[in-house]
Design a protein around this motif. Sequence first.
Motif, PDB file in Angstrom:
ATOM      1  N   SER A 305     -63.309  54.270  -2.546  1.00 47.35           N
ATOM      2  CA  SER A 305     -62.224  55.256  -2.565  1.00 47.35           C
ATOM      3  C   SER A 305     -61.029  54.886  -1.691  1.00 47.35           C
ATOM      4  CB  SER A 305     -62.759  56.628  -2.138  1.00 47.35           C
ATOM      5  OG  SER A 305     -63.241  56.589  -0.813  1.00 47.35           O
ATOM      6  N   ASN A 306     -61.224  54.019  -0.688  1.00 52.30           N
ATOM      7  CA  ASN A 306     -60.089  53.642   0.163  1.00 52.30           C
ATOM      8  C   ASN A 306     -59.548  52.253  -0.166  1.00 52.30           C
ATOM      9  OD1 ASN A 306     -61.933  51.867   1.271  1.00 52.30           O
ATOM     10  ND2 ASN A 306     -61.350  52.299   3.397  1.00 52.30           N
ATOM     11  N   ARG A 313     -66.463  48.247   4.758  1.00 53.69           N
ATOM     12  CA  ARG A 313     -66.410  49.583   5.351  1.00 53.69           C
ATOM     13  C   ARG A 313     -67.614  49.912   6.228  1.00 53.69           C
ATOM     14  NH1 ARG A 313     -64.844  54.157   1.041  1.00 53.69           N
ATOM     15  NH2 ARG A 313     -64.322  55.271   2.974  1.00 53.69           N
TER      16      ARG A 313
END
Length: 353
Positions: A305-306, A313
């Motif tokens: 999502s980022n 992450r």
Amino acid sequence: MFEKPDFYATKWGFPESRPEDHAPAPKQFMPEHLSDPSFYEKGYHLENVGDGGNFYWVTSPSGYDAGFVVTGSGVIVIDAPPGLGENIQAAVRSVTREPVTHLVYSHWHSDHIGAASQFGPDVKIVAHEITRELLERFPDKYRPLPTETFKTDATLEVGGTKLELSYKGADHTPGNIYIYGPEQKVLTKIDIVSPGSVTFAHCDVSENISGFYQAHDDILSYDFKALIGGHISRWGTREDVEIVREYWHDVLAYAEEGLRKMSNAEALVGFTRGMAPEYYMVGGENWINSIANYTTEKTLTKTTSNGQTWPERLAGATMFTKYHAWTVAETFRTERTHFGYQKEGNGGPFYIA
């Protein structure tokens, strides 16, 4: 000096894991004390967390965490990991002269409460009733029996300081509770979220994977500023929980996808084609491992999502996702729906598209 045994030559075991085969832990995961020599000399690191100034998180070089609250009328300690050991008491003495009057067990596992006996016979020990039942069944002199238990919800109050205790069902293990300081906004929930990481192998060896998933949502239902998760030498934030929840749901989605692709009659026959019946278990291993490999590849290469991948992450993603994928896929078969069942007179499919 310890020399590593050469067990990696065996053809049946696990291959040796090498740093060059894996992604390094993201910089945002690495707390400063991991690079501080005094952390290893002293044996613990202590931080005041949340609001109010009286709730402390303490961690060890072994990667085990605990917490304690200074109430003005005694100290409440949460968990007693052997890897932290008597350094818990050193941490308490560094901030107060109040005695430890209460000990809360998060759950019954020895790696989190196996140093509980150090507090002596006069400390009051609070736990879920299932934790007491398990410790009665499997006694250990280092884990004294709880003196006070509860079933669903309870409030522990000492010197005007309150901790809200809650049990929402089996997850990592039956009896694993939520311990919440509403004034400080500090939540302790052990062996579900390892902040900044994907947790240890096989969903941290959890016993109820559906409950493990639900626990992420239950954690987020609390208004907390700090989460004590029990591992990895970092306390967590709400964002840490939201990030790792996204990771676990990716693993779940790809496990389901892999099960659907590889559980029809044609695929199942393919795993045993050419094998004599006495070797069909080899096909069974290849079947579940193929689903786990599919899940692992899809999860680790996904753009999240980022805009980053999971190895960018979360620490441990390239090391432990294969174990998580295996466990999530297998428990999808046992804890979730099969999407239907085999019809009379045919050999499949096991899963209905």
